[in-house]
Write an enzyme that holds these catalytic residues in place. Structure first.
Site, PDB file in Angstrom:
ATOM      1  N   VAL A  19       0.855  -1.195   0.000  1.00  0.00           N
ATOM      2  CA  VAL A  19       0.000   0.000   0.000  1.00  0.00           C
ATOM      3  C   VAL A  19       0.888   1.241   0.000  1.00  0.00           C
ATOM      4  CG1 VAL A  19      -1.789   1.295   1.244  1.00  0.00           C
ATOM      5  CG2 VAL A  19      -1.689  -1.197   1.475  1.00  0.00           C
ATOM      6  N   HIS A  20       0.819   2.035  -1.041  1.00  0.00           N
ATOM      7  CA  HIS A  20       1.587   3.293  -0.985  1.00  0.00           C
ATOM      8  C   HIS A  20       1.006   4.432  -1.794  1.00  0.00           C
ATOM      9  CE1 HIS A  20       3.112   1.854  -4.811  1.00  0.00           C
ATOM     10  NE2 HIS A  20       3.665   3.015  -5.031  1.00  0.00           N
ATOM     11  N   ARG A  21      -0.101   4.210  -2.533  1.00  0.00           N
ATOM     12  CA  ARG A  21      -0.691   5.323  -3.287  1.00  0.00           C
ATOM     13  C   ARG A  21      -1.136   6.411  -2.324  1.00  0.00           C
ATOM     14  NH1 ARG A  21       0.586   3.081  -7.446  1.00  0.00           N
ATOM     15  NH2 ARG A  21       2.045   4.790  -7.473  1.00  0.00           N
ATOM     16  N   ARG A  42       6.272   5.927   3.649  1.00  0.00           N
ATOM     17  CA  ARG A  42       5.140   6.853   3.763  1.00  0.00           C
ATOM     18  C   ARG A  42       3.968   6.184   4.510  1.00  0.00           C
ATOM     19  NH1 ARG A  42       2.211   8.279  -1.789  1.00  0.00           N
ATOM     20  NH2 ARG A  42       2.899  10.424  -1.654  1.00  0.00           N
TER      21      ARG A  42
END
Ligand code: UDP
Length: 350
Positions: A200-202, A233
């Protein structure tokens, strides 16, 4: 004098793609490699230069993380003198990050021809920063190297037909050389088929407490351990939002490329919002669930290999446990690297 190409990279997927193209390009051209510093953590940057034997950058711009406009502006400002000094015949950019757009704009403003690798992709979701980067970069490029026929068609709809080449996908060519191995699962103490893999990084997910909570809740209800290599992030946001991580989720640092490919290959299913990971899983014949509302890789969804599940826990669990995705491994296709290098040479070679 040989053709002189200046390549701009800055983020993990760009290192993976350039690691494949650069060595071949250097057989026919002089390449100047610029690293913008958009990704700077060891696990997102240096690790890939070491593992994939990507040549060391000739210029490090060191921009670091910042809001999109600030980061783009910083790259532009620092890239300009490099372009003036190096005077390349062409600039090559990859994908859809701020480094891509800044590289494209700097080239255009310096009146240097631009080639875009991974051109023509569209999610048609302008709230995704990557979509803006793709559209603008494509409209500035003279050579547009498309991974798929759908990408060629997307460009045609926007009136771009000149300089468009259907090369195939560099990420797929990288994968074909990666050789996943079950031996590489050893450090994680999991068996093939006995775990899920997620990433998950969007921005739309990582910056939203609701979406992130939904994803973690969905992953938490899956019936096997979930390995979650976390982008810095996302790790920072989970802590900042004070979100609970369910017990079956194992947070891992970002993984090296071959380890990651091996984790994908032997997972029961892959859940991701990554552009690269969703197609790698599909190519490997592993069911893939996309943690977004839209994807720029529309053919994966149309063929049923990938299923869009968004971030609603109920939908995530139902889709995965009922096996909605229809995996089918893809066999090797023509080499995109040869097509790209040949076209660069034909266009700007001397
Ligand atoms: N990847 C990796 N380690 C990780 C996560 C991803 O090597 O921990 C690789 C993945 O296999 C793929 C690429 O990074 O080749 C995808 O990059 P990312 O998800 O950062 O970006 P996107 O494709 O969404 O632009």
């Amino acid at each position: 004098m040989r053709m002189r190409v200046l390549t701009v990279v800055g983020a993990r997927p760009q290192f993976i793609k350039a690691a494949l193209v650069s060595p071949r390009l250097r057989e026919v051209a002089q390449e100047v490699l610029v690293h913008t510093g958009q990704h700077y953590d060891y696990e997102l940057s240096e690790l890939f230069f070491a593992e994939l034997a990507l040549p060391q950058p000739d210029h490090l711009l060191g921009v670091g993380s910042a809001p999109a406009s600030v980061q783009t502006a910083a790259i532009l400002e620092r890239l300009h003198p490099v372009l003036v000094q190096e005077r390349p015949d062409a600039v090559v950019v990859y994908g859809d990050t701020n480094s891509t757009l800044a590289g494209a704009l700097a080239a255009a403003q310096a009146n240097i021809p631009l080639a875009h690798v991974e051109a023509g992709l569209r999610s048609y979701d302008r709230t995704m920063p990557e979509e803006i980067n793709r559209v603008l970069t494509d409209h500035l490029a003279q050579a547009l190297y498309c991974p798929t026929a759908a990408a060629v068609e997307n460009l045609r709809r926007e009136g771009i037909v000149e300089g468009v080449v259907l090369t195939g996908d560099v990420m797929e060519a990288a994968l074909a050389r990666a050789h996943p191995s079950p031996d590489l699962l050893q450090p994680y103490a999991v068996e093939p088929g006995g775990y899920f893999l997620a990433t998950v990084h969007r921005q739309a997910n990582a910056d939203s407490p609701e979406r992130l909570r939904g994803i973690l809740a969905g992953l938490g209800r899956l019936s096997a351990p979930v390995l979650l290599p976390l982008h810095p992030r996302t790790r920072e946001r989970i802590a900042r939002f004070g979100l609970d991580v369910p017990a079956n989720i194992r947070l891992l640092p970002p993984q090296g490329y071959r380890a990651m490919i091996s984790l994908e290959r032997y997972a029961r299913a892959v859940l991701t919002d990554s552009g690269g990971v969703q197609r790698e899983a599909a190519w490997l014949g592993v069911p893939v669930y996309v943690l977004r509302q839209r994807t720029e890789w529309t053919e994966l969804v149309e063929s049923g290999q990938a299923v869009l599940v968004g971030t609603d826990p109920e939908r995530i669990v139902t889709a995965v446990e009922e096996g909605w995705a229809r995996p089918q491994a893809t066999a090797g296709r023509p080499d995109p690297v040869e097509a790209i290098v040949a076209d660069l040479g034909a266009r700007w070679g001397k």
